[in-house]
Design an enzyme around this catalytic site. Structure first.
Site, short mmCIF file in Angstrom:
data_model
loop_
_atom_site.label_atom_id
_atom_site.label_comp_id
_atom_site.label_asym_id
_atom_site.label_seq_id
_atom_site.Cartn_x
_atom_site.Cartn_y
_atom_site.Cartn_z
N LYS A 6 0.81 -1.22 0.00
CA LYS A 6 0.00 0.00 0.00
C LYS A 6 0.85 1.27 0.00
CE LYS A 6 -2.67 -1.27 3.53
NZ LYS A 6 -2.54 -2.70 3.77
N ASP A 64 -2.26 -5.54 15.33
CA ASP A 64 -1.94 -6.58 14.36
C ASP A 64 -2.09 -7.98 14.96
OD1 ASP A 64 -0.75 -6.21 11.60
OD2 ASP A 64 0.14 -8.03 12.42
N ASP A 65 -1.59 -8.13 16.17
CA ASP A 65 -1.70 -9.41 16.87
C ASP A 65 -3.17 -9.75 17.10
OD1 ASP A 65 1.04 -9.33 16.95
OD2 ASP A 65 1.22 -9.13 19.12
N ASP A 71 12.57 -12.10 17.48
CA ASP A 71 11.38 -12.79 16.99
C ASP A 71 11.72 -14.24 16.63
OD1 ASP A 71 8.51 -12.32 15.46
OD2 ASP A 71 9.83 -13.60 14.27
N ARG A 81 2.90 -13.45 -0.30
CA ARG A 81 3.13 -12.08 0.18
C ARG A 81 2.42 -11.16 -0.79
NH1 ARG A 81 4.74 -9.53 4.47
NH2 ARG A 81 6.36 -11.06 4.89
N ASP A 122 10.89 -17.22 7.52
CA ASP A 122 9.62 -17.71 8.07
C ASP A 122 9.04 -18.86 7.26
OD1 ASP A 122 9.80 -15.83 10.05
OD2 ASP A 122 8.29 -14.48 9.25
N PHE A 143 0.32 -0.27 17.21
CA PHE A 143 0.00 -0.79 15.88
C PHE A 143 0.20 -2.31 15.82
CE2 PHE A 143 1.63 -2.06 11.68
CZ PHE A 143 0.62 -1.61 10.84
N ASP A 194 12.74 -12.03 5.16
CA ASP A 194 11.85 -12.54 6.22
C ASP A 194 11.04 -13.74 5.71
OD1 ASP A 194 10.29 -12.25 8.82
OD2 ASP A 194 8.70 -12.07 7.32
N LYS A 216 11.29 -4.83 15.92
CA LYS A 216 10.97 -5.44 14.64
C LYS A 216 10.10 -4.53 13.76
CE LYS A 216 7.69 -8.59 14.25
NZ LYS A 216 6.89 -9.83 14.29
N PHE A 275 13.46 -5.28 0.98
CA PHE A 275 14.64 -6.02 1.43
C PHE A 275 14.31 -6.88 2.66
CE2 PHE A 275 18.03 -4.85 4.72
CZ PHE A 275 18.79 -6.00 4.58
#
Ligand code: GPP
Ligand code: MG
Ligand code: MG
Length: 354
Positions: A59, A244-245, A176, A114, A109, A240, A105, A202, A100
């Protein structure tokens, strides 16, 4: 989310968005004609495709926030052509930084998608070349800064800012990653201090502090005088990530554009931390037995426990308390222009649904 991949505070009217998009083409063309390298047809094509694939598709909220913040700091609705170019260019540097981070990531992960398409390393023929592409994206930032800002009085501060923020983010990424390490899973390690440390490093620095710090440098300000602004933005970035969590578990996947996996992934989510603080012995046993398991029945047991503990209400209380505290801190700022920058950020994320 997990923070990284998704939109942080954003903004930008239609005109700003169009100008911002246009400047991407200029920057890409310049990188593809970089005199420091003799491109072959194949490497030219590779970089062209790689940048489009990894930098675009989000976005651009972080990038657009540089332009919005700069306008508010100047008290101007419209910027001159050169000012606009510089603000947009710094915005794109943040988008490149994000690309990047996300390319690497997703490898770490083991992610699959994505921004609605396969992760770059999952694309046939890319694989671990994506690691080198990450290094190239990171170097593009230096190339862009050198080309357009070398000679400006704030050039050294700008380079230092990007380096510092990158270091903080990579350190947060380390926290993390080692928290969810296979073989070391231990819920007793999870608490609000651990959570805060991870999300602050993070997410908050690069998503919230960096856009405003870029706008401050463009305005000729010395970042050393903005320590409390940094603290407020890091606080906002933490809020924020808590949202998100929360959305990872309670958001509508259709609406937020992804399916949450924090429970399965054994993430140190704000929700599990709240659950651990409130659970009695038998409820704790349910968490210990079911958290971090792929089995949907185990995930359902954790979600039921969250309902039992009324975590939705706990979150709503946290949300309104955070808002009140942030507004009070913002209104204690001596500069009205800075207050406007911070309030504009906060209002873009308060009670967000995605
Ligand atoms: C994304 O977090 C991680 C980052 C943006 C930082 C990466 C830093 C590096 C030095 C590579 P996440 O994995 O929680 O988010 P998402 O769910 O979007 O993958
Ligand atoms: Mg990830
Ligand atoms: Mg990650």
């Amino acid at each position: 989310m997990a923070a990284g991949g998704n939109g942080a505070a954003g903004g930008g009217g239609t005109d700003t968005k169009a100008a911002f998009a246009q400047i991407y083409n200029t920057l890409k063309e310049e990188l593809l004609a970089d005199p420091a390298f003799e491109f072959t047809a194949e490497s030219h094509q590779w970089i062209d495709r790689m940048i489009d694939y990894t930098v675009l598709g989000g976005k651009c909220n972080r990038g657009l926030s540089v332009v919005d913040s700069y306008k508010l700091l100047k008290g101007a609705d419209v910027l001159g052509e050169e000012e606009m170019f510089h603000a947009c260019t710094l915005g794109w540097c943040i988008e490149w930084l994000q690309a990047f981070f996300l390319v690497l990531d997703d490898i770490m992960d083991g992610s699959h998608t994505r921004r609605g398409q396969p992760c770059w390393f999952r694309v046939p023929q890319v694989g671990f070349i994506a690691v080198n592409d990450g290094v190239i994206l990171r170097n593009h930032i230096c190339r862009i800064l050198k080309r357009h800002f070398k000679g400006k009085p704030y050039y050294a501060d700008l380079v230092d800012l990007f380096n510092e923020v990158e270091f903080k983010t990579a350190s947060g990424q380390l926290l993390d990653l080692i928290t969810t390490h296979e073989g070391e899973k231990d819920l007793t390690k999870y608490n609000i201090t651990v959570h805060r440390r991870i999300v602050q490093y993070k997410t908050a620095y690069y998503s919230f502090y960096l856009p405003v710090a870029c706008a401050l440098l463009l305005s000729g300000e010395n970042l050393e005088n903005y320590g409390t602004v940094e603290n407020i933005l890091v606080e906002m970035g933490t809020y924020f990530q808590v949202q998100d969590d929360y959305l990872d578990c309670y958001g509508d996947p259709e609406f937020i554009g992804k399916i949450g996996t924090d429970i399965e992934d054994y993430k140190c989510s704000w929700l599990v931390v709240q659950a651990l603080e409130r659970a009695d012995e038998s409820q704790k046993r349910i968490l210990f037995e079911n958290y971090g398991k792929k089995d949907p029945a185990c995930v359902a047991k954790v979600k039921n426990l969250y309902i039992e503990l009324n975590l939705e209400a706990v979150f709503q209380e946290y949300e309104s308390e955070s808002y009140k505290k942030l507004i009070a801190d913002i209104e204690a700022q001596p500069s009205i222009a800075v207050q406007n920058v911070l309030k504009s950020f906060l209002h873009k994320i308060y009670k967000r649904q995605k």
